[in-house]
Scaffold this motif. Structure first.
Motif, PDB file in Angstrom:
ATOM      1  N   MET A   1      31.848  51.588 -19.954  1.00  0.00           N
ATOM      2  CA  MET A   1      31.007  52.517 -19.206  1.00  0.00           C
ATOM      3  C   MET A   1      30.395  53.582 -20.111  1.00  0.00           C
ATOM      4  SD  MET A   1      31.945  54.732 -15.791  1.00  0.00           S
ATOM      5  CE  MET A   1      33.321  55.566 -16.560  1.00  0.00           C
ATOM      6  N   ILE A   2      31.214  54.145 -21.036  1.00  0.00           N
ATOM      7  CA  ILE A   2      30.730  55.239 -21.878  1.00  0.00           C
ATOM      8  C   ILE A   2      30.037  54.732 -23.138  1.00  0.00           C
ATOM      9  CG2 ILE A   2      31.422  57.248 -23.240  1.00  0.00           C
ATOM     10  CD1 ILE A   2      33.637  57.753 -21.243  1.00  0.00           C
ATOM     11  N   ASP A   3      30.716  53.857 -23.878  1.00  0.00           N
ATOM     12  CA  ASP A   3      30.200  53.444 -25.190  1.00  0.00           C
ATOM     13  C   ASP A   3      28.977  52.554 -25.095  1.00  0.00           C
ATOM     14  OD1 ASP A   3      32.317  54.843 -26.169  1.00  0.00           O
ATOM     15  OD2 ASP A   3      33.539  53.103 -26.691  1.00  0.00           O
ATOM     16  N   HIS A   4      28.876  51.802 -24.014  1.00  0.00           N
ATOM     17  CA  HIS A   4      27.786  50.828 -23.930  1.00  0.00           C
ATOM     18  C   HIS A   4      26.780  51.156 -22.814  1.00  0.00           C
ATOM     19  CE1 HIS A   4      29.885  48.349 -26.865  1.00  0.00           C
ATOM     20  NE2 HIS A   4      30.988  48.477 -26.137  1.00  0.00           N
TER      21      HIS A   4
ATOM     22  N   THR B   1      25.336  50.631  -9.695  1.00  0.00           N
ATOM     23  CA  THR B   1      26.069  50.619 -10.963  1.00  0.00           C
ATOM     24  C   THR B   1      25.447  51.594 -11.949  1.00  0.00           C
ATOM     25  OG1 THR B   1      26.687  48.292 -10.619  1.00  0.00           O
ATOM     26  CG2 THR B   1      26.847  49.169 -12.861  1.00  0.00           C
ATOM     27  N   ILE B   2      24.119  51.569 -12.039  1.00  0.00           N
ATOM     28  CA  ILE B   2      23.422  52.496 -12.934  1.00  0.00           C
ATOM     29  C   ILE B   2      23.683  53.940 -12.531  1.00  0.00           C
ATOM     30  CG2 ILE B   2      21.145  53.308 -13.664  1.00  0.00           C
ATOM     31  CD1 ILE B   2      20.176  50.443 -13.521  1.00  0.00           C
ATOM     32  N   MET B   3      23.565  54.233 -11.238  1.00  0.00           N
ATOM     33  CA  MET B   3      23.739  55.605 -10.762  1.00  0.00           C
ATOM     34  C   MET B   3      25.177  56.081 -10.927  1.00  0.00           C
ATOM     35  SD  MET B   3      21.339  55.364  -7.337  1.00  0.00           S
ATOM     36  CE  MET B   3      21.391  57.100  -6.928  1.00  0.00           C
ATOM     37  N   TYR B   4      26.135  55.192 -10.666  1.00  0.00           N
ATOM     38  CA  TYR B   4      27.545  55.583 -10.797  1.00  0.00           C
ATOM     39  C   TYR B   4      27.904  55.850 -12.255  1.00  0.00           C
ATOM     40  CZ  TYR B   4      32.615  55.370 -10.806  1.00  0.00           C
ATOM     41  OH  TYR B   4      33.939  55.663 -11.014  1.00  0.00           O
ATOM     42  N   VAL B   5      27.473  54.961 -13.142  1.00  0.00           N
ATOM     43  CA  VAL B   5      27.778  55.136 -14.571  1.00  0.00           C
ATOM     44  C   VAL B   5      27.178  56.446 -15.065  1.00  0.00           C
ATOM     45  CG1 VAL B   5      27.267  54.260 -16.882  1.00  0.00           C
ATOM     46  CG2 VAL B   5      28.088  52.703 -15.105  1.00  0.00           C
ATOM     47  N   TRP B   6      25.928  56.682 -14.733  1.00  0.00           N
ATOM     48  CA  TRP B   6      25.264  57.897 -15.215  1.00  0.00           C
ATOM     49  C   TRP B   6      25.945  59.152 -14.665  1.00  0.00           C
ATOM     50  CZ3 TRP B   6      21.718  58.731 -18.902  1.00  0.00           C
ATOM     51  CH2 TRP B   6      21.182  60.011 -18.977  1.00  0.00           C
ATOM     52  N   ASN B   7      26.219  59.173 -13.364  1.00  0.00           N
ATOM     53  CA  ASN B   7      26.827  60.345 -12.756  1.00  0.00           C
ATOM     54  C   ASN B   7      28.233  60.597 -13.286  1.00  0.00           C
ATOM     55  OD1 ASN B   7      28.725  61.286 -10.206  1.00  0.00           O
ATOM     56  ND2 ASN B   7      26.807  62.412 -10.325  1.00  0.00           N
ATOM     57  N   ASN B   8      29.006  59.530 -13.450  1.00  0.00           N
ATOM     58  CA  ASN B   8      30.383  59.678 -13.911  1.00  0.00           C
ATOM     59  C   ASN B   8      30.446  60.274 -15.311  1.00  0.00           C
ATOM     60  OD1 ASN B   8      32.980  58.523 -15.296  1.00  0.00           O
ATOM     61  ND2 ASN B   8      33.364  58.383 -13.101  1.00  0.00           N
TER      62      ASN B   8
ATOM     63  N   PHE C   1      23.383  53.174 -23.548  1.00  0.00           N
ATOM     64  CA  PHE C   1      22.178  52.349 -23.437  1.00  0.00           C
ATOM     65  C   PHE C   1      21.137  53.047 -22.561  1.00  0.00           C
ATOM     66  CE2 PHE C   1      19.745  49.273 -20.917  1.00  0.00           C
ATOM     67  CZ  PHE C   1      19.072  48.611 -21.936  1.00  0.00           C
ATOM     68  N   LEU C   2      21.569  53.542 -21.388  1.00  0.00           N
ATOM     69  CA  LEU C   2      20.641  54.249 -20.504  1.00  0.00           C
ATOM     70  C   LEU C   2      20.090  55.493 -21.182  1.00  0.00           C
ATOM     71  CD1 LEU C   2      22.621  54.029 -17.141  1.00  0.00           C
ATOM     72  CD2 LEU C   2      20.563  52.764 -17.739  1.00  0.00           C
TER      73      LEU C   2
ATOM     74  N   VAL D   1      14.137  60.637 -15.974  1.00  0.00           N
ATOM     75  CA  VAL D   1      12.806  60.028 -15.909  1.00  0.00           C
ATOM     76  C   VAL D   1      11.794  61.160 -15.801  1.00  0.00           C
ATOM     77  CG1 VAL D   1      13.473  57.808 -14.907  1.00  0.00           C
ATOM     78  CG2 VAL D   1      13.078  59.765 -13.411  1.00  0.00           C
ATOM     79  N   ARG D   2      10.563  60.844 -16.026  1.00  0.00           N
ATOM     80  CA  ARG D   2       9.510  61.854 -15.987  1.00  0.00           C
ATOM     81  C   ARG D   2       9.072  62.098 -14.547  1.00  0.00           C
ATOM     82  NH1 ARG D   2       3.316  61.159 -18.061  1.00  0.00           N
ATOM     83  NH2 ARG D   2       2.670  63.340 -17.872  1.00  0.00           N
ATOM     84  N   ILE D   3       9.132  63.356 -14.125  1.00  0.00           N
ATOM     85  CA  ILE D   3       8.683  63.751 -12.791  1.00  0.00           C
ATOM     86  C   ILE D   3       7.329  64.436 -12.919  1.00  0.00           C
ATOM     87  CG2 ILE D   3       9.214  65.074 -10.721  1.00  0.00           C
ATOM     88  CD1 ILE D   3      11.219  62.892 -11.208  1.00  0.00           C
ATOM     89  N   VAL D   4       6.311  63.858 -12.306  1.00  0.00           N
ATOM     90  CA  VAL D   4       4.964  64.427 -12.344  1.00  0.00           C
ATOM     91  C   VAL D   4       4.648  64.993 -10.963  1.00  0.00           C
ATOM     92  CG1 VAL D   4       2.522  63.985 -12.739  1.00  0.00           C
ATOM     93  CG2 VAL D   4       4.244  62.756 -14.078  1.00  0.00           C
ATOM     94  N   HIS D   5       4.426  66.302 -10.896  1.00  0.00           N
ATOM     95  CA  HIS D   5       4.024  66.930  -9.638  1.00  0.00           C
ATOM     96  C   HIS D   5       2.508  66.787  -9.490  1.00  0.00           C
ATOM     97  CE1 HIS D   5       7.890  68.836  -8.633  1.00  0.00           C
ATOM     98  NE2 HIS D   5       8.060  68.841  -9.942  1.00  0.00           N
ATOM     99  N   THR D   6       2.113  66.116  -8.432  1.00  0.00           N
ATOM    100  CA  THR D   6       0.714  65.725  -8.293  1.00  0.00           C
ATOM    101  C   THR D   6      -0.102  66.670  -7.426  1.00  0.00           C
ATOM    102  OG1 THR D   6       1.294  64.302  -6.419  1.00  0.00           O
ATOM    103  CG2 THR D   6       1.274  63.288  -8.615  1.00  0.00           C
TER     104      THR D   6
END
Length: 692
Positions: free
Chosen positions: A657-660, A472-479, A664-665, A361-366
């Protein structure tokens, strides 16, 4: 921004240090732990009031009404509840978070070093070794960490909804024409406004909100003192914990259920730690001890004193004393209350992203002054939609409070559990102290957890459902991210392999300067061989590590390409100076050798060294000329666009987990060229498929 460049071996006759190592030697060890001036600490303490404490500061709006939702059965129940609030506030927000949890930060504060022969050192090493060897233990720790992170982010959704809805609900007392539906829509409008101003950044929001929160804390403490003096000064005897025992003796199961309302006095405690990146440990401790804690104690005590004389007004005890001034300030404070967990959510997502546990995601330092103050546009809008959805869906603070209580207590218990490991393995605290910590704080939080779970079917399921979705999102991405990283690490191009490719007689040169991007940070990306066409005579391949500070941005006036070319020239000159210096040392040794019989002639060696020096200078000028010519021809940025798929024969879960899920994320979020901020007109993407 700083860039460090290392030329591949093959050309140089001398092995040399990595320029990153050389650069690191220039940094004093003291630079990493600079002492912050007190003037800055006090400024941050002032700002923190407007950012960190809005949530816990507005909890008096709804605590007593949540505890006594069915009315007050016995007049002394007020003293029992006040006593519970007093000790809960003292134990959890003040002692646990302000003075213990805040020490578990990542800048070195609070880390106790003991001698290597210490029993505590051996215990820490043994526990660490067992955790590292146990796959199950590592999974449990990872699961618990993700759960706690997800729950805190869930707080960022529930806090604005309950705070704003509770404050605006006071309009019912002003006019009978104010219906619940109108209150909900006013709350929604306020929430949208709140999330729209997040782009201004914590610095501006903090300075804007801090004066309002200071007025708020002055109001609640002042009215608290007024209520104590006017209605029942003897209410201060609630400091005696015997009133807690009497409260449970009279009410039994109902008293246990009411703990779900009492724990709401601690809402926002996790913001003290979650917002630590925006401020400092000392600044938060100062503002908590000098302003927030005393004001909250006076506010709750004053409400209890008022209720001792007016037990039938429990639902309106907060606004009844001075209605309109308190209502206006309450609404403003409720808006600010949401800021605490929103800022904390941004900080936690930034940290999760850096650890590979969250999609890009985009991190904006303010802020140009404080590194930890960030804004994440994508998450800001998602949080806004979720807050509006919950407000429109529930339309009632009771069910939101049930959900809120579960989220708060879950985060507290998980924090306590993980902190016990930190106390043993990092701080190496005395084991008796750790046991005492778990028995006192852990047991209290466990009782609260059992109470809030009783209302699971009354809205309490919401934070758990949201946490499951986010986990679920965090686990899939990290894995998949880790699998992809190790795949690239195993298939990266070594310097020797690159040299073999570049000296191949079948290769031809394409004029210009090519930049190959890689996230590995060590040598060459996997897609390089498919595009590598280099001269067979000269390598002219460099590894450049570009490190951006949090305020660095690309701009046309000082382009990255121009800066890189200049760094390349400086690097080539530095190489020449190192080799020239080595040549002079060889000359000195030769002169000593010629003094002994049977050695080489001195004049011939000196002439050879002079010739070698001239050759090195010509080589340097030629290399610089090659870089300048390549720069003048043009620059192309080559970025690997990888697609990951599950290997043939993989199980259904791995394929999903990988293909879909992962793809997708990856497709809906930021691409590599966006992360590196590569100019589109000069970019060439190289597609590759990894089978994981």
């Amino acid at each position: 921004m700083s860039t460090s460049i290392v030329k591949d071996p093959g050309e140089s006759i001398l092995s040399r240090f990595d320029s990153l190592d050389i650069e690191s030697l220039k940094i004093s060890a003291r630079d990493g732990c600079k002492v912050m001036k007190w003037s800055i600490i006090l400024q941050l303490a002032f700002q923190s009031i407007g950012v960190v404490y809005g949530d816990i500061g507005t909890s008096p709006l709804y605590v007593y009404s949540s505890v006594f939702s069915g009315g007050i059965n016995h007049i002394d129940d007020i003293l029992g509840v006040l006593s519970l609030i007093f000790y809960t506030l003292t134990l959890i927000p003040l002692i646990k978070y302000t003075f213990i949890v805040l020490q578990a930060n990542d800048n070195g504060d609070g880390k106790l070093e003991l001698p290597s022969n210490s029993k505590r050192m051996r215990l820490a090493s043994t526990l660490k070794s067992k955790l590292e060897k146990s796959g199950f233990a590592k999974f449990v720790l990872f699961f618990v960490t993700l759960l706690g992170t997800s729950m805190v982010i869930g707080d960022g959704i529930l806090t604005p909804a309950i705070s704003v809805l509770s404050a605006v609900g006071g309009l019912k007392e002003a006019t009978p024409a104010m219906t619940q539906e109108k209150i909900v829509w006013i709350s929604v409008a306020i929430l949208v406004f709140l999330f729209m101003i997040q782009r201004l950044g914590t610095d501006k929001v903090g300075y804007s909100f801090a004066p309002i929160l200071i007025v708020w804390f002055a109001f609640i403490s002042g009215i608290g003192v007024y209520n104590i003096i006017k209605f029942d000064p003897t209410v201060v005897k609630a400091v005696n914990p015997m009133y807690i025992i009497d409260y449970f003796s009279r009410n039994k199961k109902e008293a246990w259920i009411s703990l779900g309302g009492i724990v709401l006095c601690t809402t926002g405690s996790e913001a003290l730690f979650a917002d630590l990146g925006h401020f400092t440990v000392r600044s938060i401790q100062i503002s908590m001890c000098s302003v927030v804690y005393p004001a909250l104690i006076l506010a709750y005590t004053g409400q209890a004193s008022f209720l001792r004389k007016h037990p039938d007004l429990v639902g309106d005890s907060f606004l009844n004393a001075v209605y309109w001034p308190m209502f206006v300030v309450a609404v403003l404070a409720a808006i600010i209350a949401s800021q605490a967990m929103i800022s904390g959510t941004f900080s936690i997502i930034q940290q999760s992203l850096s650890l590979g546990c969250f999609p890009r995601v985009r991190i904006v330092h303010t802020s140009a002054k404080y590194e930890g103050q960030v804004y994440i546009p994508e998450m800001n809008y998602l949080l806004m939609l979720a807050c509006v959805g919950i407000t429109l869906g529930f339309q009632d603070t009771t069910k939101i409070g049930n959900a809120y209580g579960i989220a708060v207590v879950f985060v507290m218990t998980l924090t306590t559990s993980l902190l016990a490991l930190i106390m043993i393995m990092i701080w190496r605290s005395n084991i008796l102290l750790v046991v005492f910590y778990l028995l006192i704080i852990g047991s209290v939080e466990f009782v609260y957890l059992s109470s809030v779970l009783y209302k699971f079917d009354q809205g309490g399921y919401l934070p758990l459902a949201f946490a499951a979705f986010l986990m679920t999102i965090m686990y899939v991405w990290n894995n998949v991210y880790r699998k992809k990283y190790y795949y690239e690490l195993q298939h990266k191009i070594s310097p020797s392999k690159l040299y073999e490719i570049t000296v191949d007689i079948n290769c031809c040169r394409i004029p210009g300067l090519a930049m190959f991007y890689s996230e590995l940070g060590s040598w060459h990306p996997t897609y390089l061989p498919t595009l590598c066409h280099e001269s067979p005579n000269e390598l002219n391949v460099f590894r450049c590590v570009a490190r951006y500070g949090y305020t660095d941005v690309r701009n046309e006036e000082e382009s990255f390409e121009r800066m890189l070319v200049q760094k390349l020239k400086d690097f080539i000159r530095e190489d020449y100076m190192i080799l020239s210096h080595a040549n002079m040392n060889i000359e000195d040794i030769t002169k000593v050798d010629t003094e002994l019989p049977g050695r080489l002639d001195s004049e011939e060696n000196v002439n050879d060294n002079v010739i070698r020096e001239e050759n090195l200078k010509e080589e340097m000028e030629r290399d610089i000329e090659i870089v300048e010519k390549a720069w003048n021809v043009g620059v192309v940025h080559l970025v690997g666009e990888t697609e990951v798929i599950a290997t043939e024969g993989s199980g259904i879960w791995k394929r999903i987990m990988i293909d879909h899920a992962y793809n997708f994320l990856k497709n809906v979020l930021r691409k590599s060229d966006k992360v590196f901020d590569v100019p589109h007109k000069k970019m060439l993407k190289v597609g590759m498929t990894y089978e994981l």
